[in-house]
Design a protein around this motif. Structure first.
Motif, mmCIF file in Angstrom:
data_model
loop_
_atom_site.group_PDB
_atom_site.id
_atom_site.type_symbol
_atom_site.label_atom_id
_atom_site.label_comp_id
_atom_site.label_asym_id
_atom_site.label_seq_id
_atom_site.Cartn_x
_atom_site.Cartn_y
_atom_site.Cartn_z
ATOM 1 N N LYS A 152 0.837 -1.218 0.000
ATOM 2 C CA LYS A 152 0.000 0.000 0.000
ATOM 3 C C LYS A 152 0.866 1.260 0.000
ATOM 4 O O LYS A 152 0.602 2.214 -0.737
ATOM 5 C CB LYS A 152 -0.939 -0.013 1.219
ATOM 6 C CG LYS A 152 -2.108 -0.969 1.042
ATOM 7 C CD LYS A 152 -2.797 -1.338 2.346
ATOM 8 C CE LYS A 152 -3.279 -0.155 3.144
ATOM 9 N NZ LYS A 152 -3.869 -0.586 4.441
ATOM 10 N N ALA A 153 1.899 1.248 0.830
ATOM 11 C CA ALA A 153 2.773 2.429 0.909
ATOM 12 C C ALA A 153 3.490 2.652 -0.422
ATOM 13 O O ALA A 153 3.554 3.784 -0.934
ATOM 14 C CB ALA A 153 3.779 2.256 2.046
ATOM 15 N N TYR A 154 4.015 1.576 -1.012
ATOM 16 C CA TYR A 154 4.695 1.704 -2.310
ATOM 17 C C TYR A 154 3.715 2.195 -3.376
ATOM 18 O O TYR A 154 4.053 3.061 -4.185
ATOM 19 C CB TYR A 154 5.281 0.364 -2.760
ATOM 20 C CG TYR A 154 6.580 -0.060 -2.092
ATOM 21 C CD1 TYR A 154 7.330 0.811 -1.321
ATOM 22 C CD2 TYR A 154 7.058 -1.355 -2.257
ATOM 23 C CE1 TYR A 154 8.515 0.403 -0.729
ATOM 24 C CE2 TYR A 154 8.245 -1.771 -1.665
ATOM 25 C CZ TYR A 154 8.972 -0.891 -0.899
ATOM 26 O OH TYR A 154 10.142 -1.310 -0.314
ATOM 27 N N ALA A 155 2.523 1.630 -3.404
ATOM 28 C CA ALA A 155 1.561 1.993 -4.463
ATOM 29 C C ALA A 155 1.239 3.486 -4.414
ATOM 30 O O ALA A 155 1.202 4.160 -5.455
ATOM 31 C CB ALA A 155 0.295 1.149 -4.325
ATOM 32 N N ILE A 158 4.367 5.449 -5.490
ATOM 33 C CA ILE A 158 4.525 5.324 -6.941
ATOM 34 C C ILE A 158 3.554 6.269 -7.643
ATOM 35 O O ILE A 158 3.914 6.937 -8.622
ATOM 36 C CB ILE A 158 4.305 3.849 -7.381
ATOM 37 C CG1 ILE A 158 5.461 2.974 -6.882
ATOM 38 C CG2 ILE A 158 4.130 3.732 -8.897
ATOM 39 C CD1 ILE A 158 5.211 1.464 -6.963
ATOM 40 N N ASP A 159 2.336 6.350 -7.135
ATOM 41 C CA ASP A 159 1.344 7.259 -7.725
ATOM 42 C C ASP A 159 1.840 8.705 -7.672
ATOM 43 O O ASP A 159 1.773 9.435 -8.668
ATOM 44 C CB ASP A 159 0.013 7.106 -6.972
ATOM 45 C CG ASP A 159 -1.110 7.936 -7.584
ATOM 46 O OD1 ASP A 159 -1.193 8.000 -8.834
ATOM 47 O OD2 ASP A 159 -1.899 8.520 -6.824
ATOM 48 N N GLU A 160 2.378 9.112 -6.522
ATOM 49 C CA GLU A 160 2.896 10.494 -6.396
ATOM 50 C C GLU A 160 4.022 10.755 -7.381
ATOM 51 O O GLU A 160 4.055 11.775 -8.065
ATOM 52 C CB GLU A 160 3.455 10.732 -4.978
ATOM 53 C CG GLU A 160 2.411 10.846 -3.894
ATOM 54 C CD GLU A 160 3.051 10.924 -2.498
ATOM 55 O OE1 GLU A 160 2.285 11.031 -1.532
ATOM 56 O OE2 GLU A 160 4.310 10.850 -2.369
ATOM 57 N N ILE A 161 4.972 9.806 -7.430
ATOM 58 C CA ILE A 161 6.143 9.996 -8.292
ATOM 59 C C ILE A 161 5.721 10.048 -9.760
ATOM 60 O O ILE A 161 6.124 10.944 -10.507
ATOM 61 C CB ILE A 161 7.170 8.856 -8.067
ATOM 62 C CG1 ILE A 161 7.714 8.882 -6.640
ATOM 63 C CG2 ILE A 161 8.307 8.942 -9.082
ATOM 64 C CD1 ILE A 161 8.461 7.615 -6.216
ATOM 65 N N LEU A 162 4.900 9.091 -10.171
ATOM 66 C CA LEU A 162 4.523 9.019 -11.590
ATOM 67 C C LEU A 162 3.605 10.176 -11.986
ATOM 68 O O LEU A 162 3.740 10.726 -13.086
ATOM 69 C CB LEU A 162 3.838 7.681 -11.901
ATOM 70 C CG LEU A 162 4.711 6.433 -11.803
ATOM 71 C CD1 LEU A 162 3.893 5.199 -12.210
ATOM 72 C CD2 LEU A 162 5.965 6.536 -12.671
ATOM 73 N N THR A 163 2.677 10.548 -11.110
ATOM 74 C CA THR A 163 1.763 11.642 -11.446
ATOM 75 C C THR A 163 2.555 12.922 -11.740
ATOM 76 O O THR A 163 2.316 13.593 -12.749
ATOM 77 C CB THR A 163 0.762 11.888 -10.293
ATOM 78 O OG1 THR A 163 -0.068 10.732 -10.189
ATOM 79 C CG2 THR A 163 -0.117 13.107 -10.553
ATOM 80 N N ALA A 164 3.522 13.227 -10.881
ATOM 81 C CA ALA A 164 4.320 14.445 -11.068
ATOM 82 C C ALA A 164 5.188 14.334 -12.317
ATOM 83 O O ALA A 164 5.285 15.281 -13.113
ATOM 84 C CB ALA A 164 5.191 14.685 -9.834
ATOM 85 N N TYR A 165 5.801 13.185 -12.513
ATOM 86 C CA TYR A 165 6.696 13.000 -13.655
ATOM 87 C C TYR A 165 5.933 13.073 -14.976
ATOM 88 O O TYR A 165 6.368 13.741 -15.930
ATOM 89 C CB TYR A 165 7.417 11.652 -13.522
ATOM 90 C CG TYR A 165 8.397 11.402 -14.627
ATOM 91 C CD1 TYR A 165 9.635 12.046 -14.634
ATOM 92 C CD2 TYR A 165 8.081 10.559 -15.683
ATOM 93 C CE1 TYR A 165 10.538 11.842 -15.662
ATOM 94 C CE2 TYR A 165 8.982 10.346 -16.711
ATOM 95 C CZ TYR A 165 10.201 10.994 -16.700
ATOM 96 O OH TYR A 165 11.084 10.794 -17.715
#
Ligand code: UDP
Length: 236
Positions: A152-155, A158-165
């Motif tokens: 859950k923490a990784y997911a 990952i959402d934060e990192i990918l959304t911004a990128y």
């Protein structure tokens, strides 16, 4: 490292053993399926796009502290990865309502969610990947409590990192599916792929769909959408 025997063939990828039991080679195909295999086709060039986009995003995630199975791209369609035992869950992260969530809850596609939504499905083709909750996951031992917390923490990270990128490339990350696995040493890592097959990518200005929905819904310009994602992310 050379390919040895095929150990798995799925809808979009083939996995081969290597001489080292801790590694395998993934080969991405152009074959596409949707609706649990009911719709079949090919998308020319898809395998190469998904391989390169996945590796690019896995590399980004590794650099931001998310452990993945990615080791090295071998060529356009093949990648060396750590061999893992896949946890039999599809972990879905949603930022906007779309697809099955929009349908199930009677929502307009594109509705902004007040917080990211995590969903889990049990990976089982015969059953059509039924949705499960955290109690099902623990009661049926698909993952341990500790593993589920890490997933859950990784997911969400990952959402934060990918959304911004992706925003920087003019792409809105609507939703996506992740799979996790455990290495021989017991480390939980992100596995599988992150590509237009497994994510909903919308153009940030026009909301044009740049993902597998073009195939699922017969919207045309399928190959063009995959190529556009490759161009925006890898500048090729
Ligand atoms: N997804 C996937 N594999 C699946 C199911 C879903 O990669 O077997 C991805 C899909 O591309 C989308 C997200 O997970 O980005 C959410 O999919 P949804 O539950 O809306 O299902 P769909 O509408 O694709 O049937």
């Amino acid at each position: 490292m050379d390919k040895r025997e095929q150990i798995y063939e799925g809808k979009a990828k083939i996995v081969y053993a290597t001489e080292d039991p801790d590694y395998c080679i993934v080969r991405y195909k152009d074959d596409a399926t949707a609706f649990n295999g009911l719709k079949k086709g090919t998308i020319a060039g898809k395998g190469a796009v998904n391989n390169r986009v996945t590796n690019h995003l896995m590399h980004l995630l590794e650099s931001r502290g998310i452990p993945t199975h990615y080791v090295r791209e071998l060529d356009d369609r093949e990648t060396l990865v750590k061999r893992v035992r896949i946890i039999p869950l599809e972990v879905i992260v949603r930022n906007l309502a779309a697809g099955s969530m929009a349908k199930r809850l009677g929502l307009e596609e594109g509705l902004e969610l007040k917080k990211p939504v995590l969903e889990f499905s049990y990976k089982n083709d015969e059953l059509g990947d039924p949705m499960v909750n955290e109690d099902h996951i623990l009661a049926l031992a698909f993952a341990t409590e500790k593993e589920l917390e890490i997933i859950k923490a990784y997911a969400l990270r990952i959402d934060e990192i990918l959304t911004a990128y992706l925003a920087e490339a003019g792409i809105r990350l609507v939703d996506f599916k992740l799979e996790f696995g455990k290495t021989a040493g017991g480390t939980l890592v992100l596995a599988d792929e992150i590509s237009p097959d497994t994510c909903r990518f919308w153009d940030a200005d026009t909301n044009e769909k740049l993902d597998k929905d073009r195939f699922r819904r017969d919207l045309g310009q399928v190959e063009g959408a995959y190529r556009e994602i490759l161009r925006r992310l890898l500048d090729v």
